[in-house]
Scaffold this active site. Structure first.
Site, PDB file in Angstrom:
ATOM      1  CG  ASP A  67      35.587  42.297  36.307  1.00 60.79           C
ATOM      2  OD1 ASP A  67      36.233  43.217  36.811  1.00 60.79           O
ATOM      3  OD2 ASP A  67      35.875  41.106  36.501  1.00 60.79           O
ATOM      4  CG  ASN A 136      35.634  29.794  39.600  1.00 59.07           C
ATOM      5  OD1 ASN A 136      36.443  30.634  39.235  1.00 59.07           O
ATOM      6  ND2 ASN A 136      34.332  30.019  39.648  1.00 59.07           N
ATOM      7  CG  HIS A 138      36.543  33.828  38.027  1.00 60.87           C
ATOM      8  ND1 HIS A 138      35.639  33.786  39.064  1.00 60.87           N
ATOM      9  CD2 HIS A 138      37.451  34.775  38.377  1.00 60.87           C
ATOM     10  CE1 HIS A 138      35.982  34.665  39.986  1.00 60.87           C
ATOM     11  NE2 HIS A 138      37.079  35.271  39.591  1.00 60.87           N
ATOM     12  CD  GLU A 143      32.247  33.039  38.054  1.00 65.10           C
ATOM     13  OE1 GLU A 143      33.280  32.359  38.113  1.00 65.10           O
ATOM     14  OE2 GLU A 143      31.849  33.738  39.004  1.00 65.10           O
TER      15      GLU A 143
HETATM   16  C1  F6R Z   1      38.610  41.353  39.087  1.00 64.86           C
HETATM   17  C2  F6R Z   1      38.415  40.132  38.345  1.00 64.86           C
HETATM   18  C3  F6R Z   1      38.480  38.789  38.975  1.00 64.86           C
HETATM   19  C4  F6R Z   1      39.593  38.631  40.009  1.00 64.86           C
HETATM   20  C5  F6R Z   1      39.572  37.235  40.617  1.00 64.86           C
HETATM   21  C6  F6R Z   1      40.623  37.072  41.691  1.00 64.86           C
HETATM   22  O1  F6R Z   1      38.500  42.483  38.242  1.00 64.86           O
HETATM   23  O2  F6R Z   1      38.147  40.229  37.200  1.00 64.86           O
HETATM   24  O3  F6R Z   1      38.676  37.826  37.958  1.00 64.86           O
HETATM   25  O4  F6R Z   1      40.830  38.875  39.402  1.00 64.86           O
HETATM   26  O5  F6R Z   1      38.314  36.993  41.180  1.00 64.86           O
HETATM   27  O6  F6R Z   1      40.289  37.887  42.771  1.00 64.86           O
HETATM   28  P1  F6R Z   1      41.315  38.115  43.954  1.00 64.86           P
HETATM   29  O7  F6R Z   1      42.478  38.836  43.378  1.00 64.86           O
HETATM   30  O8  F6R Z   1      40.567  38.995  44.936  1.00 64.86           O
HETATM   31  O9  F6R Z   1      41.670  36.784  44.500  1.00 64.86           O
END
Ligand code: F6R
Length: 246
Positions: A67, A136, A138, A143
């Site tokens: 992403d 959450n 995701h 989301e």
């Molecule tokens: C990042 C991504 C997100 C993160 C998620 C957890 O490329 O796709 O899904 O993996 O938000 O983020 P952290 O690791 O910062 O807790």
């Protein structure tokens, strides 16, 4: 789903790096699906260390990132392209031409999503997709919502994601409101999925993803349907799951 319980973040990172290194050694020209955020930083550090020691080469690896924030330039220090350069690409021998991150500055988001999806498809999808997990539930920036988005798409970030990611920006107001993300379908086409999670604030999401119903309200729950998922998590992230099975 294979679950490794590790004592802390460093142990999670080392285990995840072993799995990625094994993939690269087994198939030097593999397609690695990569993630950003706090969760994989230690994993990338370990991979860089092995590369510097001469034990691991990325010369033939192709990569596709999950992403990118919509509206951030590649050289913005909070863009995911910048993150990948700083945490991995600039420190290993991967060919820059073989690295792919959605273009956050594309004028036509829909066209960029289509281009990116086609690129991932041309590469044959990921041999191994690395994922973190949002509080959450995701994955990528898919989301919680009413359906599982299939392909790369433009998404409005959830308030909880904006709050969680505000720690990287001057304020929550500076966090982009939208992102381009691989769809659940794109992610699920990977041959192997490696999820890295740590910290107690993820315990609820991990529990729901592994033990709850498969529902787009918890996007990571879809991983229950994938034939080859490895979850590497620390004790804190697994605390709710371990409580439930005791
Ligand atoms: C990042 C991504 C997100 C993160 C998620 C957890 O490329 O796709 O899904 O993996 O938000 O983020 P952290 O690791 O910062 O807790």
């Amino acid at each position: 789903m294979l679950i490794y319980q590790e004592k802390d973040y460093n142990a999670v990172s080392r285990r995840a790096a072993w799995i990625i290194a094994a993939q690269v050694v087994a198939k030097p020209g593999c397609v690695l699906g990569l993630a950003t955020g706090s969760s994989p930083v230690g994993t990338y550090q370990q991979l860089v260390q092995w590369h510097k020691q001469g034990d691991l080469s990325f010369a033939e690896v192709r990569s596709v990132n999950l992403d990118e924030y919509y509206g951030l330039a590649p050289d913005h220090d909070q863009s995911y392209r910048y993150f990948m350069q700083a945490n991995l690409f600039d420190h290993v021998d991967i060919d820059p031409e073989n690295t792919n991150v959605p273009n956050g500055l594309a004028k036509d988001a829909e066209a960029e999503c289509l281009r990116y999806e086609q690129k991932v498809a041309e590469l044959g999808y990921a041999d191994l997709q690395l994922l973190g997990m949002g509080r959450n539930g995701h994955i990528g920036f898919n989301e919680p919502c009413g359906c599982f988005p299939v392909m790369t798409h433009l998404v409005d970030l959830a308030e909880s994601t904006i709050e969680a990611n505000a720690r990287f920006f001057a304020s929550a107001g500076d966090v982009p409101r939208q992102a381009l993300t691989m769809g659940i379908g794109t992610i699920m086409k990977a041959r192997k999925i490696l999820v890295v999670v740590s910290g107690e604030d993820k315990a609820d999401a991990v529990y729901k993803a592994v033990c709850g119903p498969v529902t787009p309200e918890v996007p990571a729950s879809v991983l229950q349907l994938h034939p080859d998922v490895v979850l590497v998590a620390d004790q804190a992230a697994l605390s709710k799951l371990t409580e439930a099975v005791q």
